[in-house]
Design an enzyme around this catalytic site. Sequence first.
Site: not given
Ligand code: TEU
Length: 615
Positions: A175, A273, A331, A402-403
């Site tokens: 990542d 990311d 992403e 994971h989000d």
């Molecule tokens: O996520 C960014 C992101 O846009 C999603 O996590 C989600 O949309 C976010 O929770 C806002 O609603 C990336 C990573 O996957 C996430 O785990 C990190 O928290 C984030 O970036 C910051 O690095």
Amino acid sequence: MKKLTMDSRIRDLYATDTGHDILAKLCMQAGISTKWIDNPVIRNLKLKALQKPLHKVLDPGFFTALLQLINEHTEQRLPEKKDITHTWWKEAVFYQIYPRTFNHGTIQGISEKLDYLKSLGVDAVWLSPVYDSPMDDNGYDIRDYRKIAEQFGTMEDFDALLNGIHAHGMKLIMDLVVNHTSDEHRFFQEAMKDKHSPYHDYYYLVPDKAHTNNWSSFFSGSAWSQYDNGEYGLHLFARKQVDLNWDNPSLRHDVSDMVSWWLDKGVDGFRLDVINYISKDSGLPDGDESIGKLIGYQGIEHYYYGPHLHEYLHELHESAFARHNAFSVGECPGAGMAMASSLTDERRKELDMIFSFDHLETPGHVRFEDYQYDLNFLRDYLIDWQMHYGSACWMSLFYNNHDNPRMVSKIDPSGQYRREICCLLALMQLSLKGTPFIYQGDEMGLGNVPFGGIDELQDIESLNYYREHVGKGEKESQVWQTVLAGTRDHARVPLPWNETEAQYGQKIDPMVTRVYRQWTGLRHRHKCLVYGTFEVLSKKKNRFVYRREDENESWIIDCNLSVHETEPWHVSDAYELVYPETVRGSALGAYGVRAWYQNKGSAIMENKDTEKERK
Ligand code: TEU
């Protein structure tokens, strides 16, 4: 492409990447087909004709911001490619590991499961961050990019994992979190010590609040905070995740060096990311109020597809990824198909693939909302991308990460059809054109977690959301229900390898694991499921029937997208039933799925014999 103005027409807007995606998103949110845009009356409407009728929803600033965003991107769409380039990451099945909860929360724990991953049919692992971090955002706040966080183990453990993955014939992508660093990173610490330090301009630091803007953070509150030296810094996420200034060539050089350092170690690529956020509009202008209300985040139009994004991605590709022939998946929250195709067209040499999130919530809904996900929307999304993404681009196929809460629980909160829906999702994911990304636990049939209260959550986004809304006087029980619906913690609890130790009653459904194993195997043995054509046979309500075909084979996948049983799709006797192995003739049950196979040469399908041997 000539600059658009308020005298430009809808058709001019739709012909641009950003305009196409924004109009498609607006139609999606309104629950109407984009076919309306082709209507001769609609397509010839001038933008200025929309201002009056839409003035209650979209203020004049919306149109100004929209035109600025579109006029920043004048890249011409490249002509459609005839053939698809064959490559390993298009044929691979990826598996995302969240190291904190995969197995004992350690790198050694991951190494213990390499035989399991190989037997599951995994070809490549995406490892969420294991770098040194204060863990404010569970590792997405990096303090040292070249050091392993002690809680996960040592660099020797990492090297053993990398060697183990390669010894199993798999690849490892890591990542890359370079939109921001931790405020404990050396760069930021140097910037705080000395405003004349070369690292001071690695961040967006301003002398006082008056120089900040109205952007909001994704983790509640303002995107600006005051730091130790009295200055204010920009952070699109947590306060401890300070945004990097990618307009600084020295920063870009340091990022490229760090990427090359990991690639030189033998890492096979990266998941990048929020990589579409790295280029911000010059001067960091205020966000438009109506866009902020529409999207939910103030200022997003000034960075989700910034003016130098293509330039910086191409520079990083050429300076680091290309030299190692390394893989990249970006992403890109907010990216639609047009923006995605401009970022991943192989001829642009920027990204190999992206993660778009437009399918994760149905129109009019957000993650922090308790609603039932309608699979008819997922079908229409998949059909659109399968049919229109083009041969120069390649889709990522995923439901979870994971989000996000687990997709199966959004579809069926009761859990009554957990197994059926997991098998249905698995078959679609493993029989469509694109690269499947299995998130840890998908193959176990895991769903959301019945958390009892806010004190059981760890995710900073959820905790900030809860504090902000309860703090505003909203009813605690209602705020909790909203947080419970959308918390990222659902996907972050430890995997239940050992049923007795499993938290929250989570347990593995071996039937789901078996389906994943069977279909990763079929996908490996039948490249028709990777590169074959895609044809819709039925997309009527609650049905999704499609054909994958090449010169040697034909597959029909027959999906029931609802809880109500339905007539199965009739296929000719030339086809053999592959899944499930026994049922024939009777109705297709709740969330049922059938897969049929025809070898245009001989009728015997090597897989059946292999399957029998496996039993
Ligand atoms: O996520 C960014 C992101 O846009 C999603 O996590 C989600 O949309 C976010 O929770 C806002 O609603 C990336 C990573 O996957 C996430 O785990 C990190 O928290 C984030 O970036 C910051 O690095």
